[in-house]
Scaffold this motif. Structure first.
Motif, PDB file in Angstrom:
ATOM      1  N   ARG A   3      29.864  12.973  48.848  1.00  0.00           N
ATOM      2  CA  ARG A   3      29.043  12.917  47.640  1.00  0.00           C
ATOM      3  C   ARG A   3      27.639  12.468  48.049  1.00  0.00           C
ATOM      4  NH1 ARG A   3      31.050  15.238  43.404  1.00  0.00           N
ATOM      5  NH2 ARG A   3      30.055  13.816  41.911  1.00  0.00           N
ATOM      6  N   VAL A   5      24.814   9.990  46.904  1.00  0.00           N
ATOM      7  CA  VAL A   5      24.679   8.856  45.993  1.00  0.00           C
ATOM      8  C   VAL A   5      23.318   8.193  46.188  1.00  0.00           C
ATOM      9  CG1 VAL A   5      27.152   8.360  45.833  1.00  0.00           C
ATOM     10  CG2 VAL A   5      25.804   7.319  47.647  1.00  0.00           C
ATOM     11  N   THR A   6      22.792   7.628  45.124  1.00  0.00           N
ATOM     12  CA  THR A   6      21.561   6.857  45.217  1.00  0.00           C
ATOM     13  C   THR A   6      21.927   5.381  45.295  1.00  0.00           C
ATOM     14  OG1 THR A   6      21.425   6.595  42.841  1.00  0.00           O
ATOM     15  CG2 THR A   6      20.350   8.551  43.779  1.00  0.00           C
ATOM     16  N   ASP A   9      23.389   4.491  42.105  1.00  0.00           N
ATOM     17  CA  ASP A   9      24.801   4.894  41.967  1.00  0.00           C
ATOM     18  C   ASP A   9      25.716   3.868  42.631  1.00  0.00           C
ATOM     19  OD1 ASP A   9      24.152   7.265  40.690  1.00  0.00           O
ATOM     20  OD2 ASP A   9      24.059   8.413  42.571  1.00  0.00           O
ATOM     21  N   ARG A 170      18.631   7.492  48.948  1.00  0.00           N
ATOM     22  CA  ARG A 170      19.737   8.441  48.788  1.00  0.00           C
ATOM     23  C   ARG A 170      20.586   8.443  50.050  1.00  0.00           C
ATOM     24  NH1 ARG A 170      18.033  13.496  48.634  1.00  0.00           N
ATOM     25  NH2 ARG A 170      19.641  14.326  47.266  1.00  0.00           N
ATOM     26  N   LYS A 188      33.644   9.671  39.405  1.00  0.00           N
ATOM     27  CA  LYS A 188      32.867  10.776  40.009  1.00  0.00           C
ATOM     28  C   LYS A 188      31.446  10.332  40.361  1.00  0.00           C
ATOM     29  CE  LYS A 188      34.629  15.230  39.644  1.00  0.00           C
ATOM     30  NZ  LYS A 188      35.793  15.432  38.808  1.00  0.00           N
ATOM     31  N   GLY A 190      27.876   9.799  41.908  1.00  0.00           N
ATOM     32  CA  GLY A 190      26.899  10.664  42.554  1.00  0.00           C
ATOM     33  C   GLY A 190      27.096  12.125  42.224  1.00  0.00           C
ATOM     34  N   LYS A 191      26.644  12.979  43.161  1.00  0.00           N
ATOM     35  CA  LYS A 191      26.812  14.411  42.909  1.00  0.00           C
ATOM     36  C   LYS A 191      27.194  15.142  44.189  1.00  0.00           C
ATOM     37  CE  LYS A 191      21.726  15.298  42.887  1.00  0.00           C
ATOM     38  NZ  LYS A 191      21.375  15.581  44.189  1.00  0.00           N
ATOM     39  N   GLU A 192      27.567  16.361  44.002  1.00  0.00           N
ATOM     40  CA  GLU A 192      27.972  17.250  45.093  1.00  0.00           C
ATOM     41  C   GLU A 192      26.789  17.402  46.078  1.00  0.00           C
ATOM     42  OE1 GLU A 192      30.799  19.104  46.811  1.00  0.00           O
ATOM     43  OE2 GLU A 192      31.268  18.112  44.912  1.00  0.00           O
ATOM     44  N   ASP A 197      21.011  18.336  51.785  1.00  0.00           N
ATOM     45  CA  ASP A 197      21.487  16.966  51.998  1.00  0.00           C
ATOM     46  C   ASP A 197      22.219  16.864  53.337  1.00  0.00           C
ATOM     47  OD1 ASP A 197      20.537  16.073  49.500  1.00  0.00           O
ATOM     48  OD2 ASP A 197      22.295  16.973  48.525  1.00  0.00           O
TER      49      ASP A 197
END
Ligand SMILES: Cc1cc2nc3c(=O)[nH]c(=O)nc-3n(C[C@H](O)[C@H](O)[C@H](O)COP(=O)(O)OP(=O)(O)OC[C@H]3O[C@@H](n4cnc5c(N)ncnc54)[C@H](O)[C@@H]3O)c2cc1C
Ligand code: SF4
Ligand code: SF4
Ligand code: FES
Lengths: 350, 289
Positions: A3, A5-6, A9, A170, A188, A190-192, A197
């Motif tokens: 994932r 994440v910041t 997050d 990040r 879930k 963060g994001k994909e 990335d």
């Protein structure tokens, strides 16, 4: 599972864990320095720290812990083992300390397993954060292989921006274990990750490899043989002359696990507890028996003992280096006794 | 992503309970041996037989005072009970000295490695004990006598500081009566009633009849200073180094090879000892510290 994440997050994830009743710990800034501490809010965690003064081992192997409780004076033996119940989530552990946790897992999990350690470790989650270069000039983790996390973590955070004095915001979060996957799946977070990335993470790792250089004039694989030839070296005496036998080097070391056990009766003397406390092989009376005979009376024999454990014996016993090269002992020593210097000087004379 | 070598999931969380939890043992009897040493006769209240080998030890617990490693001084041929000979040397041992028949203490063990009695069987036995070292050796001595037909000649060399400090004197006659057995005593500081040998333990080697180095096993237990001198004597008898056994005392805090206190070089005395062969000790310089 991966994932993106910041830092926000991660703080939110820590808050989620706290709400779920978990103990959450990680690097906390105190004036100019960082310490591993339990936090009450995720925002207190620092992921962009240089190093923590102490290692995170105290969360699994506390400086003092109750092993048993008992009552005194009854004819019957009335003893109950104490089962620790906290299994912390530790967020923000550098690779060297992950490897040290891996060593402690091996030490406390092998032979007669130590359920006091294992109960804390069992459901714990370790979130590692990769470092982009030596955290301090004292570090020699590159030589010891400590700067690449081999074990002792569940999730690895790779910074995707920042570096060179700039805080990362990040991270690519990659699960290394089932528990790591569970953590990242929680709400879930963060994001994909996108292609960019993954590329940024790759770039980070390339830059990291270039940022670390060796400090030892030889490969660490040679260290056990060098030590073997140096058992009777004069260097032990020459160096240990400066040693105060204060044990600070043991105290800060992430791989030190020696301990003592003693009984602490309560004031009424009707009951009490048997406690385990950290001990240190550099302390004067570490090897003294009742009657007063000390099997390692000279600070030189104690220094040699520590260096042989870190550089040879633990590797022989546990298949992992007993030193991850974090540099903490060098920093802690008021007498300026440096492990990496000793390793270097021994090679010069061997 | 580097491959994770030993995932924490695979951790061996045994549920075996705490390695520090002791078993209950009942004191069946206490006898004074000297001014400083008492002999405790014990039984595990759970009914289990301790099942030790001569030379092994137990961690003895007195709640409120702590734990101390103590050699088992009775022969394993006595299955229902076991005995400990305890010198009053500090907190735990003093607390033990205050206990009486009927009291319960805690015991963990048997621990460590003892003497290899199977390998020794069929051979002559030379025992060398200094002071309290007779306690662990008594376990082996009485084992040998309980299996007398399996062993050859027996010599027991025993030294103490004064006649008053000799342990197990009430068993000396029984030992002397055993066939093919010689008990030789010496004291550093004799008194007016002492008619035996005077001097440190090595003087007894001058009086030792000829031993056959090809069929003799040696077991030595005593204070640290004794080993070097006794080992030189046994070497001059030409006894092979792997047939000379010594029991080493060290500071112990866990008994399971973890606390680090008992370490000599890369070896944990509580796990791989306390009994070592001389051939092994030669590669462990700290065993002579
Ligand atoms: C394998 C083995 C077998 C043993 N068998 C026997 C036996 O059969 N009989 C027997 O009587 N004893 C035996 N001992 C010795 C016995 O274990 C000690 O006498 C006992 O641990 C003393 O504990 P204590 O609490 O009574 O003394 P304490 O005074 O509380 O000593 C406990 C610890 O305090 C420390 N200490 C003691 N003196 C000093 C000092 N001067 N300076 C700093 N620290 C000090 C030591 O580290 C010591 O281990 C054996 C020991 C070992 C290792
Ligand atoms: S920190 Fe330095 S002075 Fe203190 S015990 Fe360690 S080596 Fe000796
Ligand atoms: S010995 Fe020193 S450098 Fe090595 S792991 Fe311990 S504290 Fe770090
Ligand atoms: S007594 Fe703890 S390691 Fe041997």
């Amino acid at each position: 599972m991966e994932r993106v994440v910041t830092a926000k997050d991660l703080a939110a994830l820590a808050d989620d864990m706290l709400r779920a009743g978990r103990t959450v710990a990680g690097p906390v800034r105190r004036k100019e320095r960082y310490f591993y501490e339990a936090v009450s809010r995720g925002a207190d965690l620092a992921f962009d720290f240089n190093y923590c003064v102490y290692s995170p081992r105290s969360f699994f192997f506390p400086p003092g812990e109750t092993l048993l409780t008992y009552s005194i004076g009854t004819n019957e033996l009335n003893v109950a083992p104490e089962a620790p119940r906290t299994s912390p989530v530790i967020m923000g552990v550098h690779p060297c300390d992950c490897n040290a946790i891996g060593l402690l897992d091996a030490v406390f999990g092998s032979g007669v397993p130590d359920d006091h350690y294992l109960a804390r470790r069992k459901d714990s989650v370790v979130v590692a954060v990769d470092c982009h270069g030596p955290c301090d000039p004292t570090a020699f983790c590159r030589d010891m292989g400590g700067n690449e996390a081999q074990e002792g973590f569940d999730v690895m955070l790779t910074p995707l921006n920042g570096g060179k004095g700039q805080a990362a915001e990040r991270y690519l979060a990659a699960a290394a274990t089932e528990r790591g996957r569970e953590l990242l799946a929680y709400n879930k977070v963060g994001k994909e990750p996108a292609r960019a990335d993954r590329d940024a993470a790759e770039k980070f790792r390339e830059a990291k490899a270039a940022n670390f250089s060796r400090r030892l004039p030889y490969a660490v694989e040679k260290l056990p043989a060098i030590l073997d030839r140096s058992y009777n070296s004069l260097l032990w005496q020459v160096t240990a002359k400066r040693c105060y036998s204060c044990g600070s080097c043991n105290l800060v070391c992430p791989t030190c696990y020696c301990f003592t056990v003693k009984d602490v009766p309560d004031l009424s003397c009707a009951s009490g507890k048997r406690v385990r406390e950290w001990d240190g092989c550099q302390l004067q009376d570490f090897a003294t028996v009742a009657g007063g005979h000390n099997f390692r009376p000279e600070s030189s024999s104690r220094l040699r003992h520590r260096i042989f454990r870190k550089g040879k014996w633990i590797k022989e016993q546990q298949g992992r280096m007993g030193c991850v090269g974090c540099g903490r002992c060098d920093r802690a020593c008021t007498a300026k006794i440096s492990v990496v210097e000793i390793y270097t000087q021994l090679a010069e004379e061997a | 992503m580097p491959e994770v070598r030993a995932m924490a999931e695979k951790l061996n969380v045994g549920g075996q309970g705490s390695p520090f939890a002791p078993e209950e043992a009942e004191i069946l009897g206490v006898a004074d041996l000297t001014a400083l040493e008492k002999l405790f006769k014990l039984r595990l209240t759970g009914g289990r037989s301790l099942g030790h080998a001569p030379g092994q030890f137990v961690e003895v617990s007195v709640p409120g005072f702590g734990e101390a490693p103590i050699s088992i001084c009775s022969s394993p041929t006595q299955r229902e009970i076991f005995e400990l000979c305890v010198r009053k040397a500090g907190t735990v041992t003093a607390a033990l000295h205050g206990l009486k028949a009927g009291d319960r203490i805690g015991v963990r063990g048997p621990m460590g490695r003892g003497f290899d009695v199977e390998e020794m069987a069929g051979n002559d036995m030379l025992f060398v004990a200094g002071g309290l070292g007779l306690a662990p050796l008594r376990s082996l001595i009485n084992y040998v006598f309980d299996r007398r037909e399996r062993f050859g000649k027996v010599w027991i060399l025993y030294g103490a500081k004064t006649p008053q400090e000799l342990l197990f004197t009430n068993e000396f006659d029984a030992w002397r009566k055993q066939p093919g057995t010689e008990l030789m005593l010496t004291v550093d500081r004799p008194d007016e009633n002492w008619r035996g040998t005077a001097g440190v333990i090595t003087v007894l080697f001058r009086k030792l009849p000829k031993v056959d180095p090809k069929r003799t096993y040696v077991a030595v237990v005593g204070p640290p200073v004794m080993y070097k001198f006794v080992l030189l004597e046994t070497l001059s008898l030409k006894i092979p180094r792997n047939r000379i056994f010594c029991s080493l005392e060290r500071h112990m805090r866990c008994g399971v090879g973890r606390c680090g206190h008992c370490q000599i070089n890369n070896v944990y005395v509580c796990k791989e000892g306390p009994v070592f062969r001389f051939s092994q000790m030669e590669s462990l310089p700290e065993s002579f510290a």
